[in-house]
Design a protein around this motif. Structure first.
Motif, PDB file in Angstrom:
ATOM      1  N   ARG A 131      17.904   1.473   9.311  1.00 13.71           N
ATOM      2  CA  ARG A 131      16.998   1.732  10.297  1.00 13.71           C
ATOM      3  C   ARG A 131      16.636   0.742  11.414  1.00 13.71           C
ATOM      4  O   ARG A 131      16.933   2.476  13.036  1.00 13.71           O
ATOM      5  CB  ARG A 131      14.868   0.556   9.662  1.00 13.71           C
ATOM      6  CG  ARG A 131      13.720   0.848  10.426  1.00 13.71           C
ATOM      7  CD  ARG A 131      13.889   0.201  10.557  1.00 13.71           C
ATOM      8  NE  ARG A 131      13.115  -1.231  11.385  1.00 13.71           N
ATOM      9  CZ  ARG A 131      13.039  -2.393  10.953  1.00 13.71           C
ATOM     10  NH1 ARG A 131      11.794  -2.307   9.589  1.00 13.71           N
ATOM     11  NH2 ARG A 131      13.380  -3.348  10.858  1.00 13.71           N
ATOM     12  N   PRO A 179      11.604   9.311  13.935  1.00 10.39           N
ATOM     13  CA  PRO A 179      10.615   8.972  13.253  1.00 10.39           C
ATOM     14  C   PRO A 179      11.614   7.860  11.428  1.00 10.39           C
ATOM     15  O   PRO A 179      12.521   8.636  10.838  1.00 10.39           O
ATOM     16  CB  PRO A 179       9.299   9.396  12.556  1.00 10.39           C
ATOM     17  CG  PRO A 179       9.731  10.319  12.435  1.00 10.39           C
ATOM     18  CD  PRO A 179      10.885  10.613  13.697  1.00 10.39           C
ATOM     19  N   ARG A 227      10.867   5.359   8.623  1.00 11.33           N
ATOM     20  CA  ARG A 227      10.132   4.012   7.173  1.00 11.33           C
ATOM     21  C   ARG A 227      11.079   2.871   6.749  1.00 11.33           C
ATOM     22  O   ARG A 227      11.434   4.073   5.794  1.00 11.33           O
ATOM     23  CB  ARG A 227       8.629   4.719   6.748  1.00 11.33           C
ATOM     24  CG  ARG A 227       8.096   5.854   7.985  1.00 11.33           C
ATOM     25  CD  ARG A 227       7.059   4.759   8.235  1.00 11.33           C
ATOM     26  NE  ARG A 227       5.964   5.789   9.196  1.00 11.33           N
ATOM     27  CZ  ARG A 227       6.496   6.557  10.087  1.00 11.33           C
ATOM     28  NH1 ARG A 227       7.358   6.837  11.110  1.00 11.33           N
ATOM     29  NH2 ARG A 227       5.214   7.409  10.424  1.00 11.33           N
ATOM     30  N   HIS A 233      10.840  -0.145   4.016  1.00  9.92           N
ATOM     31  CA  HIS A 233       9.945  -0.407   2.425  1.00  9.92           C
ATOM     32  C   HIS A 233      11.137  -1.114   1.677  1.00  9.92           C
ATOM     33  O   HIS A 233      11.984  -0.517   0.604  1.00  9.92           O
ATOM     34  CB  HIS A 233       9.242   0.734   1.023  1.00  9.92           C
ATOM     35  CG  HIS A 233       8.038   1.310   2.670  1.00  9.92           C
ATOM     36  ND1 HIS A 233       7.481   1.670   2.874  1.00  9.92           N
ATOM     37  CD2 HIS A 233       8.102   3.258   2.349  1.00  9.92           C
ATOM     38  CE1 HIS A 233       6.578   2.240   3.729  1.00  9.92           C
ATOM     39  NE2 HIS A 233       7.156   3.519   3.400  1.00  9.92           N
ATOM     40  N   ARG A 283       4.376   5.007  -1.494  1.00 15.58           N
ATOM     41  CA  ARG A 283       4.791   4.811   0.343  1.00 15.58           C
ATOM     42  C   ARG A 283       5.681   6.168   0.494  1.00 15.58           C
ATOM     43  O   ARG A 283       5.601   6.399   1.031  1.00 15.58           O
ATOM     44  CB  ARG A 283       5.483   3.258   0.841  1.00 15.58           C
ATOM     45  CG  ARG A 283       4.045   2.405  -0.264  1.00 15.58           C
ATOM     46  CD  ARG A 283       3.181   2.198   1.227  1.00 15.58           C
ATOM     47  NE  ARG A 283       2.381   1.081   1.021  1.00 15.58           N
ATOM     48  CZ  ARG A 283       2.402  -0.039   0.803  1.00 15.58           C
ATOM     49  NH1 ARG A 283       3.285  -0.427   0.509  1.00 15.58           N
ATOM     50  NH2 ARG A 283       0.788  -0.313   0.223  1.00 15.58           N
ATOM     51  N   ASP A 323       4.946   9.394   3.238  1.00 18.80           N
ATOM     52  CA  ASP A 323       5.638   9.226   4.193  1.00 18.80           C
ATOM     53  C   ASP A 323       7.043  10.314   4.879  1.00 18.80           C
ATOM     54  O   ASP A 323       6.897  10.244   5.436  1.00 18.80           O
ATOM     55  CB  ASP A 323       5.436   7.834   5.499  1.00 18.80           C
ATOM     56  CG  ASP A 323       6.799   6.934   4.283  1.00 18.80           C
ATOM     57  OD1 ASP A 323       6.014   6.345   4.718  1.00 18.80           O
ATOM     58  OD2 ASP A 323       6.918   7.399   3.226  1.00 18.80           O
ATOM     59  N   HIS A 324       7.662  10.585   3.181  1.00 19.74           N
ATOM     60  CA  HIS A 324       8.879  11.295   3.522  1.00 19.74           C
ATOM     61  C   HIS A 324       8.724  12.516   4.063  1.00 19.74           C
ATOM     62  O   HIS A 324       9.456  12.801   4.594  1.00 19.74           O
ATOM     63  CB  HIS A 324       9.739  11.620   2.433  1.00 19.74           C
ATOM     64  CG  HIS A 324       9.241  12.690   1.435  1.00 19.74           C
ATOM     65  ND1 HIS A 324       7.968  12.899   0.491  1.00 19.74           N
ATOM     66  CD2 HIS A 324       9.465  13.445   1.213  1.00 19.74           C
ATOM     67  CE1 HIS A 324       8.188  13.502  -0.226  1.00 19.74           C
ATOM     68  NE2 HIS A 324       9.561  14.371   0.593  1.00 19.74           N
ATOM     69  N   ALA A 334       9.135  11.477   7.960  1.00 21.15           N
ATOM     70  CA  ALA A 334      10.019  10.805   8.596  1.00 21.15           C
ATOM     71  C   ALA A 334      11.234  10.309   7.558  1.00 21.15           C
ATOM     72  O   ALA A 334      11.200  10.965   6.633  1.00 21.15           O
ATOM     73  CB  ALA A 334       9.151   8.806   9.178  1.00 21.15           C
ATOM     74  N   THR A 390      12.217   7.392   5.497  1.00 22.80           N
ATOM     75  CA  THR A 390      11.932   6.989   4.706  1.00 22.80           C
ATOM     76  C   THR A 390      12.824   6.095   3.552  1.00 22.80           C
ATOM     77  O   THR A 390      13.771   6.919   2.445  1.00 22.80           O
ATOM     78  CB  THR A 390      10.880   7.810   3.480  1.00 22.80           C
ATOM     79  OG1 THR A 390       9.783   8.047   4.563  1.00 22.80           O
ATOM     80  CG2 THR A 390      10.217   6.179   3.071  1.00 22.80           C
TER      81      THR A 390
END
Length: 159
Positions: A21, A32, A34, A36, A52, A56-57, A60, A62
């Motif tokens: 990341r 972007p 993300r 988790h 999650r 958001d995938h 971004a 993820t």
């Protein structure tokens, strides 16, 4: 795209996922990302990771970090989209290395738990494999970023 970083406790999943990341954010702030971690949830861990990632995938990259030692959890993530949108990276190390690293954590898990997950870990098919006994964090990140490029995710987003 969803990148699932999985493997036994103490193998280096969180360290590598966080470094990926950080590398991607430093490389291109417009991409972007993300992240988790399974450790962020005390109950319904895989259900919460699934929710999650599902949310958001599409906007971004993820990154999901967890043991995923049971095939059903891997399968659940594969249902989020087309197979090519879900990629797995298996992070491994020897049992001795995993136990040693677990002992140095701020909140170690019970050693018996490390043994169980290590023994029962069912590696996903078609996963990029990284052995942290043989690969540094920097080299692991290079391999993952290279894989993301070869899978077309970084290239597609830059256009």
């Amino acid at each position: 795209m969803i990148l699932v970083v999985c493997g036994p406790p103490g193998a280096g999943k969180t360290t590598i996922a966080t470094a990926v990341r950080d590398r991607l954010e430093a490389r291109d702030e417009s991409v972007p990302v993300r992240l988790h971690h399974s450790d962020d949830f005390s109950s319904r861990t895989y259900e919460q990771l699934f929710e999650r990632a599902r949310d958001d995938h599409r906007e971004a990259l993820t990154i999901v970090d967890g043991t995923f030692y049971e095939r059903e959890w891997q399968t659940q993530f594969r249902t989020l989209g087309f197979r090519e949108e879900i990629r797995f990276v298996t992070v491994t190390a020897s049992l001795e290395t995993c136990l040693e690293r677990n002992r140095t954590r701020a909140e170690p898990i019970e050693e018996q738990g490390v043994h169980v997950v290590y023994r029962e870990f069912d590696a996903p098919e078609d996963a990029l494999e990284i052995d942290t006994d043989e690969t540094s964090v920097g080299d692991a990140v290079d391999r993952i970023v290279g894989a993301l490029e070869s899978w077309g995710w970084l290239t597609d987003r830059a256009e």
